[in-house]
Design a protein around this motif. Structure first.
Motif, PDB file in Angstrom:
ATOM      1  N   GLU A   1       0.804  -1.215   0.000  1.00 42.83           N
ATOM      2  CA  GLU A   1       0.000   0.000   0.000  1.00 42.83           C
ATOM      3  C   GLU A   1       0.836   1.264   0.000  1.00 42.83           C
ATOM      4  N   LYS A   2       1.969   1.247   0.660  1.00 45.53           N
ATOM      5  CA  LYS A   2       2.779   2.459   0.711  1.00 45.53           C
ATOM      6  C   LYS A   2       4.250   2.118   0.910  1.00 45.53           C
ATOM      7  N   VAL A   3       5.088   3.036   0.488  1.00 50.72           N
ATOM      8  CA  VAL A   3       6.528   2.887   0.656  1.00 50.72           C
ATOM      9  C   VAL A   3       6.875   3.197   2.106  1.00 50.72           C
ATOM     10  N   SER A   4       7.589   2.282   2.738  1.00 50.91           N
ATOM     11  CA  SER A   4       7.936   2.436   4.147  1.00 50.91           C
ATOM     12  C   SER A   4       9.391   2.858   4.309  1.00 50.91           C
ATOM     13  N   LYS A   5       9.630   3.591   5.382  1.00 46.44           N
ATOM     14  CA  LYS A   5      11.000   4.018   5.690  1.00 46.44           C
ATOM     15  C   LYS A   5      11.512   3.342   6.959  1.00 46.44           C
ATOM     16  N   LYS A   6      10.868   2.261   7.338  1.00 52.31           N
ATOM     17  CA  LYS A   6      11.246   1.618   8.592  1.00 52.31           C
ATOM     18  C   LYS A   6      12.540   0.818   8.471  1.00 52.31           C
ATOM     19  N   TYR A   7      12.673   0.061   7.401  1.00 48.06           N
ATOM     20  CA  TYR A   7      13.794  -0.876   7.304  1.00 48.06           C
ATOM     21  C   TYR A   7      14.932  -0.362   6.429  1.00 48.06           C
ATOM     22  N   VAL A   8      14.590   0.392   5.396  1.00 52.11           N
ATOM     23  CA  VAL A   8      15.602   0.948   4.495  1.00 52.11           C
ATOM     24  C   VAL A   8      15.198   2.392   4.203  1.00 52.11           C
ATOM     25  N   ASP A   9      16.092   3.141   3.532  1.00 53.74           N
ATOM     26  CA  ASP A   9      15.735   4.515   3.203  1.00 53.74           C
ATOM     27  C   ASP A   9      14.634   4.538   2.137  1.00 53.74           C
ATOM     28  N   LYS A  10      14.025   5.694   1.962  1.00 49.21           N
ATOM     29  CA  LYS A  10      12.838   5.814   1.113  1.00 49.21           C
ATOM     30  C   LYS A  10      13.126   5.435  -0.337  1.00 49.21           C
ATOM     31  N   GLU A  11      14.248   5.877  -0.870  1.00 47.22           N
ATOM     32  CA  GLU A  11      14.560   5.588  -2.270  1.00 47.22           C
ATOM     33  C   GLU A  11      14.754   4.093  -2.500  1.00 47.22           C
ATOM     34  N   THR A  12      15.438   3.441  -1.573  1.00 42.55           N
ATOM     35  CA  THR A  12      15.637   1.997  -1.694  1.00 42.55           C
ATOM     36  C   THR A  12      14.299   1.264  -1.596  1.00 42.55           C
ATOM     37  N   SER A  13      13.464   1.720  -0.674  1.00 43.59           N
ATOM     38  CA  SER A  13      12.139   1.104  -0.533  1.00 43.59           C
ATOM     39  C   SER A  13      11.322   1.255  -1.808  1.00 43.59           C
ATOM     40  N   LYS A  14      11.411   2.418  -2.446  1.00 43.40           N
ATOM     41  CA  LYS A  14      10.698   2.640  -3.713  1.00 43.40           C
ATOM     42  C   LYS A  14      11.156   1.639  -4.774  1.00 43.40           C
ATOM     43  N   LYS A  15      12.468   1.419  -4.844  1.00 44.88           N
ATOM     44  CA  LYS A  15      13.010   0.483  -5.836  1.00 44.88           C
ATOM     45  C   LYS A  15      12.482  -0.937  -5.598  1.00 44.88           C
ATOM     46  N   ILE A  16      12.469  -1.351  -4.338  1.00 42.72           N
ATOM     47  CA  ILE A  16      11.996  -2.697  -4.013  1.00 42.72           C
ATOM     48  C   ILE A  16      10.516  -2.830  -4.352  1.00 42.72           C
ATOM     49  N   HIS A  17       9.727  -1.810  -4.020  1.00 40.18           N
ATOM     50  CA  HIS A  17       8.300  -1.848  -4.341  1.00 40.18           C
ATOM     51  C   HIS A  17       8.074  -1.912  -5.846  1.00 40.18           C
ATOM     52  N   ALA A  18       8.870  -1.162  -6.588  1.00 41.07           N
ATOM     53  CA  ALA A  18       8.728  -1.171  -8.047  1.00 41.07           C
ATOM     54  C   ALA A  18       9.055  -2.546  -8.625  1.00 41.07           C
ATOM     55  N   LYS A  19      10.110  -3.168  -8.124  1.00 39.46           N
ATOM     56  CA  LYS A  19      10.491  -4.492  -8.619  1.00 39.46           C
ATOM     57  C   LYS A  19       9.474  -5.557  -8.218  1.00 39.46           C
ATOM     58  N   ALA A  20       8.807  -5.346  -7.084  1.00 45.72           N
ATOM     59  CA  ALA A  20       7.827  -6.327  -6.601  1.00 45.72           C
ATOM     60  C   ALA A  20       6.473  -6.186  -7.288  1.00 45.72           C
ATOM     61  N   GLU A  21       6.295  -5.131  -8.073  1.00 43.17           N
ATOM     62  CA  GLU A  21       4.989  -4.846  -8.666  1.00 43.17           C
ATOM     63  C   GLU A  21       4.413  -6.011  -9.477  1.00 43.17           C
ATOM     64  N   PRO A  22       5.201  -6.729 -10.321  1.00 42.95           N
ATOM     65  CA  PRO A  22       4.622  -7.865 -11.055  1.00 42.95           C
ATOM     66  C   PRO A  22       4.018  -8.924 -10.136  1.00 42.95           C
ATOM     67  N   PHE A  23       4.695  -9.201  -9.028  1.00 43.99           N
ATOM     68  CA  PHE A  23       4.168 -10.194  -8.086  1.00 43.99           C
ATOM     69  C   PHE A  23       2.899  -9.688  -7.411  1.00 43.99           C
ATOM     70  N   ILE A  24       2.911  -8.436  -6.957  1.00 45.17           N
ATOM     71  CA  ILE A  24       1.746  -7.864  -6.276  1.00 45.17           C
ATOM     72  C   ILE A  24       0.553  -7.820  -7.223  1.00 45.17           C
ATOM     73  N   GLN A  25       0.808  -7.454  -8.477  1.00 48.35           N
ATOM     74  CA  GLN A  25      -0.277  -7.390  -9.457  1.00 48.35           C
ATOM     75  C   GLN A  25      -0.861  -8.778  -9.705  1.00 48.35           C
ATOM     76  N   TRP A  26       0.021  -9.775  -9.825  1.00 42.56           N
ATOM     77  CA  TRP A  26      -0.456 -11.155 -10.009  1.00 42.56           C
ATOM     78  C   TRP A  26      -1.291 -11.607  -8.818  1.00 42.56           C
ATOM     79  N   LEU A  27      -0.845 -11.240  -7.614  1.00 45.59           N
ATOM     80  CA  LEU A  27      -1.550 -11.640  -6.400  1.00 45.59           C
ATOM     81  C   LEU A  27      -2.949 -11.028  -6.375  1.00 45.59           C
ATOM     82  N   GLN A  28      -3.056  -9.767  -6.742  1.00 47.67           N
ATOM     83  CA  GLN A  28      -4.350  -9.089  -6.774  1.00 47.67           C
ATOM     84  C   GLN A  28      -5.274  -9.705  -7.811  1.00 47.67           C
ATOM     85  N   GLU A  29      -4.718  -9.999  -8.996  1.00 45.12           N
ATOM     86  CA  GLU A  29      -5.543 -10.584 -10.060  1.00 45.12           C
ATOM     87  C   GLU A  29      -6.026 -11.978  -9.675  1.00 45.12           C
TER      88      GLU A  29
END
Length: 411
Positions: free
Chosen positions: A371-399
């Protein structure tokens, strides 16, 4: 209706605790065959448990999808199962989630504590004993508390039926890599182990003390300090984000426990799962969700997909609450984004699919993470990158979830 002793090992005909004998009715045929338990509501009433609990337990033990139609008193387990088999499984449910371990009396109530433990409160002897939180039913109970501890209700999803589609999605996102196949092990074994387990997210009051994936201090100095802790001589060390979940212990003392645990894992990388569990118990971090972050960072390498399967028992053993599952994702964020970004960032979909297929993190937790980019475990930019790379999996899960909902509506 014929009644039997709740404890079938008690042969006394005057035993006061009785329940109806389980009745099963098989309906449908082929892939649509299912077993209806017409008197499940009466059985559950005798046990002082919601009828969804034993029904869900059957699904967990049989690796089958279940369905609740409370309005019609229909409780369904997919597949053909005779009454004797289900009655035997009901005995196991009664032993694990009804009987008091001290006096073996069924006069118990389930209580969910603020620490998300499930307690059997015995009205006969006064003892209070916990249940096995590693069992999948415990996760279901936490999300669907008994009366006066209500949570939201939701439908069921069949994970096993989605595995192949998820593997294709992850492979496509990774340019055809076969790392998921290596993590999955025996498909038959996973199919037996992974069962339907999805429901709406818990209501906000259940986790009112939760940090909601965020930290207050996001100054450059604070971010740099956290990164230095991650990339220092012990990359596995835990970063405590202003939260002491160890019963009010001194924060420095708590951090020291996790540091010692991290030191042990780093110095003994070939320890068996049982040895790691023994060390965690000795350091009093067994069962703590933050210890999972230490495990992921200390033991996992670029071969994380295979290692997830190797340490599945260990990760699940720490606990099955949402916090435990989020800690798995948090540890992986650090592993992917800080420790091995060049090797693992592009493999994020495969890693997350392995986590999902091994039933380490449920789809609701993935959904909340996305749902949102978190800054708890890594910095914001790194979190954005991970979320972007995970998008195919998240989209498949939703579908896959939408398709499952559509199929349930059609039925």
């Amino acid at each position: 209706m014929a009644t039997i002793n709740i404890r079938r090992d008690v042969k006394d005909s005057f035993y006061r605790y009785k329940m109806p004998r389980l009745i099963s009715k098989i309906e449908g045929k082929g892939n649509g065959i299912k077993t209806v338990i017409p008197n499940m509501a009466d059985i559950a009433r005798s046990l002082s448990r919601p009828p969804s609990y034993p029904t869900k337990f059957f699904g967990c033990e049989l690796g089958a999808q279940v369905k609740f139609e409370a309005a019609n008193d229909r409780y369904i387990v997919n597949g053909a199962h005779d009454a004797a088999k289900l009655q035997s499984l009901l005995d196991v449910f009664i032993d694990k989630f009804v009987l008091c371990p001290a006096c073996k009396n069924p006069e118990t109530d389930l209580i969910i504590t603020r620490d998300h433990d499930i307690i059997r409160d015995c009205k006969a002897c006064g003892k209070r004993n916990g249940v096995d939180l590693r069992h999948k039913l415990s996760t279901f109970i936490l999300k669907h508390p008994p009366a006066n501890q209500s949570g939201k209700k939701g439908g069921k999803k069949d994970k096993a039926s989605r595995k192949q589609g998820g593997a294709n999605a992850a492979t496509a996102a990774n340019g055809g890599e076969n790392s998921v196949e290596a993590a999955s092990g025996s498909d038959d074994e996973l199919t037996r182990r992974i069962v339907s387990e999805a429901a709406d997210l818990p209501s906000a009051h259940q986790y009112e003390d939760d940090d909601d994936w965020a930290v207050d201090d996001m100054s450059e100095a604070a971010i740099r300090a956290r990164q230095e802790k991650l990339t220092g001589h012990l990359q596995n060390k835990l970063v405590l984000e202003n939260e002491d979940d160890d019963g009010g212990d001194d924060l420095a003392g708590v951090a020291s426990k996790y540091d010692e645990f991290g030191d042990y894992l780093t110095e003994h990388p070939n320890s068996s799962v049982d040895e790691i569990i023994a060390e965690a118990k000795a350091l009093q971090v067994w069962g703590k969700h933050r210890a999972i972050e230490v495990v992921v960072q200390a033991l996992f390498t670029t071969d994380v997909v295979k290692q997830l399967a190797k340490y599945q028992k260990l990760l699940v053993g720490f606990g099955r609450t949402e916090k435990h599952q989020r800690s798995i994702l948090g540890g992986l964020e650090r592993l992917i984004g800080v420790k091995y970004p060049e090797q693992l960032l592009s493999k994020t979909p495969s890693i997350f699919l392995a986590v999902y297929n091994l039933d380490l993190v449920e789809e609701e937790v993935f959904a909340k993470w996305a749902e949102k980019v978190s800054k708890k475990y890594v910095d914001k930019e790194t979190s954005k990158k991970i979320h972007a790379k995970a998008e195919p999996f998240i989209q498949w899960l939703q579908e896959a979830e939408e398709e499952s909902d559509s199929e349930e509506e059609d039925e």
